[in-house]
Design an enzyme around this catalytic site. Structure first.
Site, short mmCIF file in Angstrom:
data_model
loop_
_atom_site.label_atom_id
_atom_site.label_comp_id
_atom_site.label_asym_id
_atom_site.label_seq_id
_atom_site.Cartn_x
_atom_site.Cartn_y
_atom_site.Cartn_z
N GLY A 77 0.82 -1.22 0.00
CA GLY A 77 0.00 0.00 0.00
C GLY A 77 0.84 1.26 0.00
O GLY A 77 2.08 1.21 -0.05
N CYS A 131 -5.01 10.89 9.46
CA CYS A 131 -4.27 12.03 8.91
C CYS A 131 -5.06 13.32 9.10
O CYS A 131 -4.50 14.35 9.51
CB CYS A 131 -3.93 11.80 7.45
N ASN A 155 0.22 13.72 4.35
CA ASN A 155 -0.61 12.67 4.96
C ASN A 155 0.08 11.31 5.02
O ASN A 155 -0.24 10.50 5.89
CB ASN A 155 -1.95 12.54 4.24
#
Lengths: 346, 346, 346, 346
Positions: A11, A150, A313
């Site tokens: 990811g 985030c 983020n």
């Protein structure tokens, strides 16, 4: 040298952790776990890291569970994380989780925002909310570090000095976010023709990170809204909190609050008062780094304030803060491996 | 008023055809067909057209086959188009197909580039390659108009004057294309974090539109390569053909060739010779319109030429050219409904 | 600890050097020079570096000439650099110049491409073309290191293995470049409405970096063209060289050439052969780092090759290579301070 | 056929008016005025319109003042407009001004927001604020039509139904704007490396369009703030008004207010209630058209509302509304020449 296992290695947060681990002087990668891509070279999924991991392939969860590690980063989907966390802890590994599984202390709040029972309830008491700016001492030596949202991180850090001082009456918070928030998978909304240059208000009032924000700031939900707009960015969150103060204040007083909160923080930078167009931070100025910028502007009358923050983020909003937590959990200096400077303009 | 049916109405070319039909003084929408979204309002899928079709919903293929229409636009996937074309023709409708099913006259070429047998072989003789700049007379009154490839259109129009004059020795053609070329569906490569600001060379030498280009220019494949790079655009194709002339030429001679080819063409604009940075066209200057711009630059020595074109892939590269073909097929003025000016800067 | 002076500290290459110096374990900033902003805080111009230089201001050239330094980086405009270089050398400082003043050995070539007499002709013999991949040994301990052109670097590294092997017949090279190539100043073309999503062919055949490319590859100009297209990027160069080989070759032979040239190079990565869409590099995969990626694809027939490279123009195309040169000149390990990993996706 | 003169024809609003005039069935261009580019072909400045004005050049102000016209569009800088307006009126021309010179009725407000005395005070009584949604009847046959601010238009239309109903207690309004708001000229902030992907809060509370908003909504300034953020867009404004209602309301009541205000408006579209992510409009859905979309979302408790609008700042925010005004002033149907549909995705 600590050996770290990375779960969810294909990811975006996983890729960012791989970048951080490769540059960390006290960590080495024990394994990069992927069910779907086990056996495939890591550089195929993360081409920018090919040279850093020239002969490394993903391993299956089963293989990973056989191997050894001092600490496990879990960049797994919500729900899947808690279960793996239990197994890792049982093998004596410390765990830094990036999912939402351990963020909310109140099971009812978890249920409400994530639409599911709290996973692994037996572990909940052990998890520490992984924002060092709030929980540094608890994080030292911790076994189980929770990730942070985030948008929650951005909102919390923008408002913390006001909340602590008890002067925050209410705030309408909105975050402008990049497409990497959605992860590597993609959905219809992330298809480039729809997403490019979008100004899509994903949620006007109640993004699910609101639960974290209220918990950590100690505020009732009636006082806050949290809206999110998807904008043309890959990385970055800008948080603008349109807040009302409970009494008129002057600039100097606010500077004292913000400097008091962040003066010693290694990764929080206050925006300068002048030039005035630099008071509100832009996430482009922290790209690729673990830094977060915080600033504010006070309207005439002294009651309306725009409190703001900007971060990357994938870094301060995910992998960077996770590494801060891991450093603290392992007894390393908190900033170790996190001194990269922002890349700008980019 | 001609009644037109639109098949594949939820896609990007379908959306563009809906925009064109809504503004066409001699056409009205008979039906907008979608298997997956039958019954849903058109404005949900195409929010920019909500006000133009306030009470219109998609219909299923079965419903559409019951209805009446003078002409059917088929914006269906390759392979599915040919079959529906046969049914439409059998009901007496004219057909303008946007797929690749009828583009290649040589079944062997179709097999090679599309990896499948030619669909509906009985219809192949009836289809006309739908580029009016090449086949205007055949298109008048035609029953079955084939679509054109957007990259093929760009390459053909950049090189046509040279090919016709017999002075094109060889060319290495490359197209820079926007994300809307991939359609509304999306794939992993179109996920915004991967696609944003990409410079991804999708194919270095042999994009499948090469078959069309060779067929229409009458050139052997050994003389051409066709590369495609995905760039940060939603709409637009820029084609740069790095060509070699079979003999040294001078600018004046080339201007005569290009003016001769396009002087009367309603949608082809030649770039000016001066200022020199405007010689090579930019697709931003034709956005939203049916225009194509063509230009060239000649290197010292007179043998190396950069021949170039730019168009909007959803308009002149798909829906716009399809409407030109429909106008010709129906006996209407070719430019009817296509006079919108480019939107720039945007 | 070496003390380094930075001239031209407000520009984009200047900002990037400040980022590198801040992270370099053996360098410290002696002064950051700016005529126009002397006395102003560095963080006002480079907000992303405010925390790294909390109390640093720009100094005037006059002040800088009074100070001490071991080495001077000159990020000054072409023409202004050479003069300052002489002064620095006279004070016993080593000089790493980023301008074009010392790149071309042939005065006639300099005149032609830069429209001016060679500046400081007395120094020309002392300058070393600063590309370590070509001149590593000469750079060790050098007093005067020349900068490199970003497009030139990209083109040279894409073609070097072919040129060295004597198999490069000719090439039509084109670079796609980001807006940071134009520097911090801006011109009409860099105004956002004109530049955003542009595909502007700035020069079709003869960008001024062509002189460097021919000089360093040892090729006559008749064999090469060098075109440049401004694309939607801030940082990055992608170079595609559409080359013709002087004889048919097979893949294995080419791999031997490229591996032979770059196998030991610390900053050059070869793209993998598979998956095929990763053969041609994308500058997004090297963002913020000093790495350059090189790849190729061979067309059927074995004579037409697409040789390609990608780099970050502010790093490997400017400041990064300059730091490599400075390290070599100062006797430090070449890679010191340059191990940051690319930031992707961003 | 009305003959229209265009002053300020090289700017962005000027270019947009040229696009509109070219497509207007009842207007023809009398002259396109530019002091700096008089004598130069129009297509050099506006390459997308070259074919629409094949042999047209800019004329000097002096020439323009000799010529005849029925109506003059003034797309001139603030301050310069009023003077020229007087001259045009004196020659019997109607005037549609796009500057801010005639927007504010209160001279004190003009002084405050524009830092200058009101220009041409003798004409102030004659100007009509050019937003047909508010002043349609006054605009019919008017001699002097004032332009509107793009952000002001967005804010006014988002809030008008609430203000009219007397339920708007206060609102913190913020606009996200594209780079074309700054005009064709450019400044340091519009240099592509700085502007690309920016999230720059230009003004947190008091953008100068606030004066217009208060005037037209009839609200005291204490109730409103107007912030502006520059985002990655060329065209487009999205306005989000975080408003508080003076009493709790339910959705149905709000729909009645919004439908009542805009049900008959030819260019205002209400966003649908479902799907919920389409409630807040995105300017991409109106690109290139004169449409404005308005929507809202109501938070739990019924007091906090997000009222929003989206428009193309060069169209409904400038040239499009100006043409609406011109149509009304000339006695033409208001929508004439403004029926182009949005281009999406683009």
């Amino acid at each position: 040298m600590f050996r770290v296992a990375l779960w969810g290695a294909t990811g975006l947060a996983g890729g960012e952790l791989l970048r951080l681990i490769a540059g960390h002087p006290n960590m080495e990668l024990a394994c990069a776990v992927s069910r779907g891509r086990a056996g495939q070279p890591l550089g195929g999924t993360h081409p920018h890291l090919r040279h850093a991991y020239p002969s490394c392939s993903f391993v299956s969860p089963e293989e990973a569970r056989e191997g050894e590690a001092d600490l496990a980063f879990l960049a797994l989907p919500h729900g899947a994380s808690a279960e793996e966390a239990g197994r890792c802890l049982a093998r004596g590994q410390k765990v830094v989780d990036l999912s939402a599984d351990f963020r909310l202390r109140d099971p009812e709040a978890h249920r409400r925002w994530y639409g599911a029972e709290v996973p692994a309830p037996e572990l909940r008491g052990r998890g520490v909310y992984g924002l060092p700016e709030l929980h540094r001492e608890e994080l030292r030596g911790a076994d189980l570090v929770s990730g942070v949202g985030c948008n929650a991180t951005a909102a919390i850090l923008a408002l913390l000095p006001l909340a602590r001082a008890g002067v925050l009456e209410e705030a309408r918070v909105e975050c402008r976010v990049g497409s990497s928030e959605g992860g590597a998978g993609g959905d219809e909304g992330s298809h480039h023709p729809w997403r490019s240059r979008a100004l899509r208000v994903v949620t006007p009032f109640a993004h699910r990170h609101l639960g974290e924000v209220c918990q950590e700031l100690g505020l009732e939900e009636e006082r806050l809204t949290l809206g999110v707009t998807a904008v043309e960015l890959v990385r970055g969150v800008q948080c603008l909190a349109h807040a009302t103060l409970s009494r008129p204040m002057v600039e100097g007083e606010l500077w004292r609050l913000y400097r008091g909160a962040y003066g010693e923080e290694p990764f929080v930078d206050l925006c300068p008062a002048r030039p005035s167009h630099q008071r509100i931070p832009d996430p482009r100025h922290v790209l690729g780094s673990n830094r977060v910028r915080v600033g504010f502007a006070l309207a005439e009358g002294g009651r309306r304030i725009l409190a703001a923050s900007a971060l990357d983020n994938l870094m301060k909003g995910a992998a960077g803060t996770a590494l801060q937590g891991a450093n603290l959990a392992l007894g390393l200096p908190e900033t170790r491996g996190l001194d990269m400077l922002p890349v700008f303009p980019a």
